[in-house]
Write a protein that holds these residues in place. Structure first.
Motif, PDB file in Angstrom:
ATOM      1  N   UNK A 179     -25.237 -38.356 -25.947  1.00 12.44           N
ATOM      2  CA  UNK A 179     -26.186 -38.826 -27.220  1.00 12.44           C
ATOM      3  C   UNK A 179     -25.936 -37.557 -28.231  1.00 12.44           C
ATOM      4  N   UNK A 180     -26.357 -36.333 -27.780  1.00 14.25           N
ATOM      5  CA  UNK A 180     -26.108 -35.227 -28.761  1.00 14.25           C
ATOM      6  C   UNK A 180     -24.916 -35.156 -29.618  1.00 14.25           C
ATOM      7  N   UNK A 181     -23.895 -35.544 -29.051  1.00 13.33           N
ATOM      8  CA  UNK A 181     -22.508 -35.297 -29.925  1.00 13.33           C
ATOM      9  C   UNK A 181     -22.420 -36.847 -30.773  1.00 13.33           C
ATOM     10  N   UNK A 182     -23.004 -37.812 -30.236  1.00  8.84           N
ATOM     11  CA  UNK A 182     -22.929 -39.014 -31.084  1.00  8.84           C
ATOM     12  C   UNK A 182     -23.982 -39.008 -32.304  1.00  8.84           C
ATOM     13  N   UNK A 183     -25.173 -38.124 -32.272  1.00  7.76           N
ATOM     14  CA  UNK A 183     -25.988 -37.888 -33.202  1.00  7.76           C
ATOM     15  C   UNK A 183     -25.447 -36.908 -34.127  1.00  7.76           C
ATOM     16  N   UNK A 184     -25.105 -35.719 -33.681  1.00  3.45           N
ATOM     17  CA  UNK A 184     -24.755 -34.419 -34.341  1.00  3.45           C
ATOM     18  C   UNK A 184     -23.422 -34.251 -34.932  1.00  3.45           C
ATOM     19  N   UNK A 185     -22.298 -35.024 -34.381  1.00  7.20           N
ATOM     20  CA  UNK A 185     -21.104 -34.684 -34.671  1.00  7.20           C
ATOM     21  C   UNK A 185     -20.690 -36.188 -35.145  1.00  7.20           C
ATOM     22  N   UNK A 186     -20.236 -37.147 -34.207  1.00  2.00           N
ATOM     23  CA  UNK A 186     -19.722 -38.192 -34.698  1.00  2.00           C
ATOM     24  C   UNK A 186     -19.677 -39.324 -33.197  1.00  2.00           C
ATOM     25  N   UNK A 187     -19.856 -40.518 -33.656  1.00  7.31           N
ATOM     26  CA  UNK A 187     -20.134 -41.315 -32.457  1.00  7.31           C
ATOM     27  C   UNK A 187     -18.749 -41.775 -31.774  1.00  7.31           C
ATOM     28  N   UNK A 188     -17.735 -41.507 -32.410  1.00  6.10           N
ATOM     29  CA  UNK A 188     -16.258 -41.647 -32.010  1.00  6.10           C
ATOM     30  C   UNK A 188     -16.019 -40.517 -30.991  1.00  6.10           C
ATOM     31  N   UNK A 189     -16.529 -39.247 -30.945  1.00  7.80           N
ATOM     32  CA  UNK A 189     -16.218 -38.239 -30.169  1.00  7.80           C
ATOM     33  C   UNK A 189     -17.296 -37.849 -29.218  1.00  7.80           C
ATOM     34  N   UNK A 190     -18.055 -38.910 -29.075  1.00  6.02           N
ATOM     35  CA  UNK A 190     -18.979 -38.644 -27.782  1.00  6.02           C
ATOM     36  C   UNK A 190     -18.432 -38.880 -26.488  1.00  6.02           C
ATOM     37  N   UNK A 191     -17.483 -39.204 -26.470  1.00 12.54           N
ATOM     38  CA  UNK A 191     -16.832 -39.247 -25.019  1.00 12.54           C
ATOM     39  C   UNK A 191     -16.420 -37.755 -24.500  1.00 12.54           C
ATOM     40  N   UNK A 192     -16.238 -36.836 -25.348  1.00  7.79           N
ATOM     41  CA  UNK A 192     -15.755 -35.579 -25.123  1.00  7.79           C
ATOM     42  C   UNK A 192     -16.701 -34.715 -23.963  1.00  7.79           C
ATOM     43  N   UNK A 193     -17.893 -34.744 -24.010  1.00  2.00           N
ATOM     44  CA  UNK A 193     -18.599 -34.060 -22.852  1.00  2.00           C
ATOM     45  C   UNK A 193     -18.655 -34.816 -21.372  1.00  2.00           C
ATOM     46  N   UNK A 194     -18.583 -36.158 -21.641  1.00  2.00           N
ATOM     47  CA  UNK A 194     -18.113 -36.874 -20.530  1.00  2.00           C
ATOM     48  C   UNK A 194     -17.021 -36.551 -19.755  1.00  2.00           C
ATOM     49  N   UNK A 195     -16.047 -36.647 -20.557  1.00  2.00           N
ATOM     50  CA  UNK A 195     -14.393 -36.259 -20.118  1.00  2.00           C
ATOM     51  C   UNK A 195     -14.578 -35.056 -19.619  1.00  2.00           C
ATOM     52  N   UNK A 196     -15.095 -33.901 -20.362  1.00  2.00           N
ATOM     53  CA  UNK A 196     -14.865 -32.416 -19.811  1.00  2.00           C
ATOM     54  C   UNK A 196     -15.904 -32.271 -18.492  1.00  2.00           C
ATOM     55  N   UNK A 197     -17.076 -32.921 -18.506  1.00  2.00           N
ATOM     56  CA  UNK A 197     -17.699 -32.966 -17.220  1.00  2.00           C
ATOM     57  C   UNK A 197     -17.121 -33.354 -16.040  1.00  2.00           C
ATOM     58  N   UNK A 198     -16.397 -34.557 -16.261  1.00  2.00           N
ATOM     59  CA  UNK A 198     -15.740 -35.426 -14.979  1.00  2.00           C
ATOM     60  C   UNK A 198     -14.423 -34.579 -14.693  1.00  2.00           C
ATOM     61  N   UNK A 199     -13.735 -34.013 -15.788  1.00  2.00           N
ATOM     62  CA  UNK A 199     -12.618 -33.116 -15.376  1.00  2.00           C
ATOM     63  C   UNK A 199     -12.903 -31.825 -14.398  1.00  2.00           C
ATOM     64  N   UNK A 200     -14.132 -31.185 -14.797  1.00  2.00           N
ATOM     65  CA  UNK A 200     -14.505 -30.004 -14.380  1.00  2.00           C
ATOM     66  C   UNK A 200     -14.970 -30.223 -13.068  1.00  2.00           C
ATOM     67  N   UNK A 201     -15.896 -31.331 -12.782  1.00  2.00           N
ATOM     68  CA  UNK A 201     -16.189 -31.885 -11.551  1.00  2.00           C
ATOM     69  C   UNK A 201     -15.006 -31.944 -10.591  1.00  2.00           C
ATOM     70  N   UNK A 202     -13.746 -32.667 -11.128  1.00  2.00           N
ATOM     71  CA  UNK A 202     -12.951 -32.927 -10.107  1.00  2.00           C
ATOM     72  C   UNK A 202     -12.298 -31.666  -9.872  1.00  2.00           C
TER      73      UNK A 202
END
Length: 132
Positions: A59-82
């Motif tokens: 939500x922070x990325x969607x509000x402060x950067x751009x909604x189209x890039x809001x997948x980035x923190x989720x993708x980073x989180x999933x990659x790091x966890x795995x």
């Protein structure tokens, strides 16, 4: 076509991605936490932390950067966890092999994916409304 990101937006995206890395590391490493005098009761409190923080990062990325890039923190989180969970430091398997790992993945990724989908849907509806 979207305007290029400003320096502040790039910095925000980088900072939120770094937060996603740190949170994923903490959540994976503290997932095996147990309580009780003999350590008999598993307490996967980090799954709750993931359920709150990953949607907030999206939500922070969607509000402060751009909604189209809001997948980035989720993708980073999933990659790091795995990556850390399955190949860990020194090749150790850090992600516990029971229900707590599934709880962490589900509690961290599912709410964030719902926030991501909702944000992208709203952004598409708003941009599409001007063309109709």
């Amino acid at each position: 076509m979207a305007a290029p990101l400003s320096r502040a937006q790039w910095l925000t995206l980088l900072l939120v991605s770094f937060d996603a890395v740190l949170l994923a590391l903490l959540e994976v490493f503290f997932l095996p936490l147990r309580v009780g005098s003999l350590g008999e009761v598993p307490l996967p409190v980090t799954a709750l932390v993931g359920a709150v923080t990953t949607p907030w990062l999206v939500l922070t990325v969607a509000k402060l950067v751009r909604p189209g890039l809001s997948f980035v923190p989720l993708a980073v989180w999933v990659v790091v966890v795995f990556v850390i969970g399955l190949t860990g430091p020194g090749g150790d398997l850090v992600l516990v092999q029971d229900w707590r790992a599934l709880l962490l993945l589900g509690a961290g990724a599912l709410p964030a994916a719902l926030v991501l989908g909702g944000g992208l849907g709203r952004a598409t509806a708003v941009s599409g409304a001007g063309h109709g």
